[in-house]
Design a protein around this motif. Sequence first.
Motif, PDB file in Angstrom:
ATOM      1  N   LYS A  11     -26.255 -13.591   7.289  1.00 49.30           N
ATOM      2  CA  LYS A  11     -24.805 -13.674   7.104  1.00 49.30           C
ATOM      3  C   LYS A  11     -24.462 -14.301   5.760  1.00 49.30           C
ATOM      4  CE  LYS A  11     -23.670 -14.074  12.047  1.00 49.30           C
ATOM      5  NZ  LYS A  11     -23.178 -14.995  13.101  1.00 49.30           N
ATOM      6  N   ASP A  12     -25.242 -15.288   5.354  1.00 52.80           N
ATOM      7  CA  ASP A  12     -25.003 -15.951   4.076  1.00 52.80           C
ATOM      8  C   ASP A  12     -25.172 -14.978   2.914  1.00 52.80           C
ATOM      9  OD1 ASP A  12     -24.574 -18.400   2.465  1.00 52.80           O
ATOM     10  OD2 ASP A  12     -26.642 -18.050   1.827  1.00 52.80           O
ATOM     11  N   VAL A  13     -26.177 -14.106   3.021  1.00 51.55           N
ATOM     12  CA  VAL A  13     -26.409 -13.092   1.985  1.00 51.55           C
ATOM     13  C   VAL A  13     -25.239 -12.114   1.939  1.00 51.55           C
ATOM     14  CG1 VAL A  13     -27.844 -11.118   1.322  1.00 51.55           C
ATOM     15  CG2 VAL A  13     -28.924 -13.247   2.072  1.00 51.55           C
ATOM     16  N   GLY A 102     -36.171   2.836   0.223  1.00 48.82           N
ATOM     17  CA  GLY A 102     -35.069   2.507  -0.670  1.00 48.82           C
ATOM     18  C   GLY A 102     -34.096   1.518  -0.045  1.00 48.82           C
ATOM     19  N   LEU A 103     -33.838   1.681   1.262  1.00 52.55           N
ATOM     20  CA  LEU A 103     -32.939   0.762   1.956  1.00 52.55           C
ATOM     21  C   LEU A 103     -33.560  -0.631   2.032  1.00 52.55           C
ATOM     22  CD1 LEU A 103     -30.149   0.866   3.317  1.00 52.55           C
ATOM     23  CD2 LEU A 103     -31.324   1.207   5.499  1.00 52.55           C
ATOM     24  N   LYS A 104     -34.873  -0.683   2.265  1.00 56.58           N
ATOM     25  CA  LYS A 104     -35.557  -1.983   2.274  1.00 56.58           C
ATOM     26  C   LYS A 104     -35.477  -2.631   0.894  1.00 56.58           C
ATOM     27  CE  LYS A 104     -36.823  -1.005   6.456  1.00 56.58           C
ATOM     28  NZ  LYS A 104     -35.941  -1.414   7.557  1.00 56.58           N
ATOM     29  N   LYS A 105     -35.663  -1.828  -0.147  1.00 58.36           N
ATOM     30  CA  LYS A 105     -35.575  -2.319  -1.514  1.00 58.36           C
ATOM     31  C   LYS A 105     -34.183  -2.892  -1.789  1.00 58.36           C
ATOM     32  CE  LYS A 105     -37.072  -2.481  -5.890  1.00 58.36           C
ATOM     33  NZ  LYS A 105     -38.250  -3.265  -6.306  1.00 58.36           N
ATOM     34  N   THR A 106     -33.169  -2.206  -1.316  1.00 65.34           N
ATOM     35  CA  THR A 106     -31.782  -2.633  -1.514  1.00 65.34           C
ATOM     36  C   THR A 106     -31.539  -4.015  -0.917  1.00 65.34           C
ATOM     37  OG1 THR A 106     -31.014  -0.334  -1.471  1.00 65.34           O
ATOM     38  CG2 THR A 106     -29.369  -2.045  -1.069  1.00 65.34           C
ATOM     39  N   LYS A 112     -32.235 -11.671  -2.774  1.00 69.68           N
ATOM     40  CA  LYS A 112     -32.530 -12.500  -3.947  1.00 69.68           C
ATOM     41  C   LYS A 112     -31.270 -12.824  -4.751  1.00 69.68           C
ATOM     42  CE  LYS A 112     -37.111 -10.390  -4.603  1.00 69.68           C
ATOM     43  NZ  LYS A 112     -37.935  -9.535  -5.490  1.00 69.68           N
ATOM     44  N   THR A 113     -30.395 -11.845  -4.904  1.00 70.40           N
ATOM     45  CA  THR A 113     -29.256 -11.987  -5.818  1.00 70.40           C
ATOM     46  C   THR A 113     -27.904 -12.097  -5.127  1.00 70.40           C
ATOM     47  OG1 THR A 113     -28.936  -9.583  -6.004  1.00 70.40           O
ATOM     48  CG2 THR A 113     -30.522 -10.606  -7.510  1.00 70.40           C
ATOM     49  N   HIS A 114     -27.878 -11.803  -3.813  1.00 70.67           N
ATOM     50  CA  HIS A 114     -26.622 -11.740  -3.049  1.00 70.67           C
ATOM     51  C   HIS A 114     -25.692 -10.664  -3.620  1.00 70.67           C
ATOM     52  CE1 HIS A 114     -26.832 -15.840  -0.812  1.00 70.67           C
ATOM     53  NE2 HIS A 114     -28.041 -15.376  -1.060  1.00 70.67           N
ATOM     54  N   LYS A 115     -26.307  -9.646  -4.202  1.00 76.02           N
ATOM     55  CA  LYS A 115     -25.576  -8.500  -4.712  1.00 76.02           C
ATOM     56  C   LYS A 115     -26.291  -7.231  -4.268  1.00 76.02           C
ATOM     57  CE  LYS A 115     -23.910 -10.823  -8.917  1.00 76.02           C
ATOM     58  NZ  LYS A 115     -23.914 -10.784 -10.403  1.00 76.02           N
ATOM     59  N   VAL A 116     -25.529  -6.164  -4.075  1.00 76.53           N
ATOM     60  CA  VAL A 116     -26.110  -4.884  -3.659  1.00 76.53           C
ATOM     61  C   VAL A 116     -25.936  -3.871  -4.779  1.00 76.53           C
ATOM     62  CG1 VAL A 116     -25.886  -2.919  -2.085  1.00 76.53           C
ATOM     63  CG2 VAL A 116     -25.793  -5.254  -1.183  1.00 76.53           C
ATOM     64  N   ASP A 117     -27.056  -3.285  -5.170  1.00 81.21           N
ATOM     65  CA  ASP A 117     -27.053  -2.216  -6.170  1.00 81.21           C
ATOM     66  C   ASP A 117     -27.392  -0.912  -5.452  1.00 81.21           C
ATOM     67  OD1 ASP A 117     -27.391  -0.441  -8.243  1.00 81.21           O
ATOM     68  OD2 ASP A 117     -28.788  -1.687  -9.381  1.00 81.21           O
ATOM     69  N   GLU A 228     -34.691 -10.827   6.314  1.00 77.86           N
ATOM     70  CA  GLU A 228     -35.008 -12.246   6.471  1.00 77.86           C
ATOM     71  C   GLU A 228     -36.270 -12.429   7.311  1.00 77.86           C
ATOM     72  OE1 GLU A 228     -33.643 -14.703   4.867  1.00 77.86           O
ATOM     73  OE2 GLU A 228     -32.224 -13.338   3.900  1.00 77.86           O
ATOM     74  N   PHE A 229     -36.436 -11.599   8.331  1.00 79.37           N
ATOM     75  CA  PHE A 229     -37.647 -11.671   9.148  1.00 79.37           C
ATOM     76  C   PHE A 229     -38.862 -11.291   8.306  1.00 79.37           C
ATOM     77  CE2 PHE A 229     -40.850 -10.478  12.194  1.00 79.37           C
ATOM     78  CZ  PHE A 229     -40.662 -11.364  13.243  1.00 79.37           C
TER      79      PHE A 229
END
Length: 254
Positions: A11-13, A102-106, A112-117, A228-229
Amino acid sequence: MTISELKIRAKDVLKSCYWMALLATFLNTILVYAVDGVARSITSLGQEQIDYQRYFEYIADGDYTRAVNYIESVNSNPVLSLISYLLSIAVTLCFTNILVVGLKKTFINAGKTHKVDIGDLFVPFKHYKETFKTMFFHFLYIFLWSLLFIIPGIVKSYSYFMVPFIVAENPKIDTARAFDISKKAMDGEKAECFLMHLSFIGWYLLGLIACCIGMYFVEPYLQATNNEFYLKVKNKALASGIATPEDFGEMNVI
């Protein structure tokens, strides 16, 4: 960390990137269904489809009479249905599996960045050969175990839980090495991972009630929690010597 703690971290992410995460998961779903739908429509011609997964399970159980009766009970052309089924598998192997990575990479990068590319969805296509190979065996092993019975397939899917994540971080990792890390690191973790997924049933039921649309809004939460897991089990693998930072394409623990 407990399941509740993992969810809090997820949730924090998502606090700062939920809507982009929703877009990423929605786009992933649309692409998968669109490509698979086109492949199936090429051969279906509006006829009822044979569930070859069920058919092969009857064969694996040695119940040939039931397998034959099932084929005969479906109002469909077996040849066209088989071609449609094989096309669907081809789409999974050649396209869907790559998008899974790709979804896992996202979500790894979002953690790490709290941003989604959104572009991260398509990064594995740059390493198509390596990603295809490992995910091919990921699909094959789970499929073969599922033919024995449903339970072994589920157990193995949790044993190989880390594989798509590992490939997302290090597409050049040796296929056998990725599976070895996942199997060893997930030893003793499979039940908790299953319970974590089970804890989302209530959310998905609410989404189902909301004309199924609500289910899309839960998906980013699930994916972020899965990540997170993965990070938890990854750090366990690094700390115990099961894996090295190089296995994940880095020099430092996340």
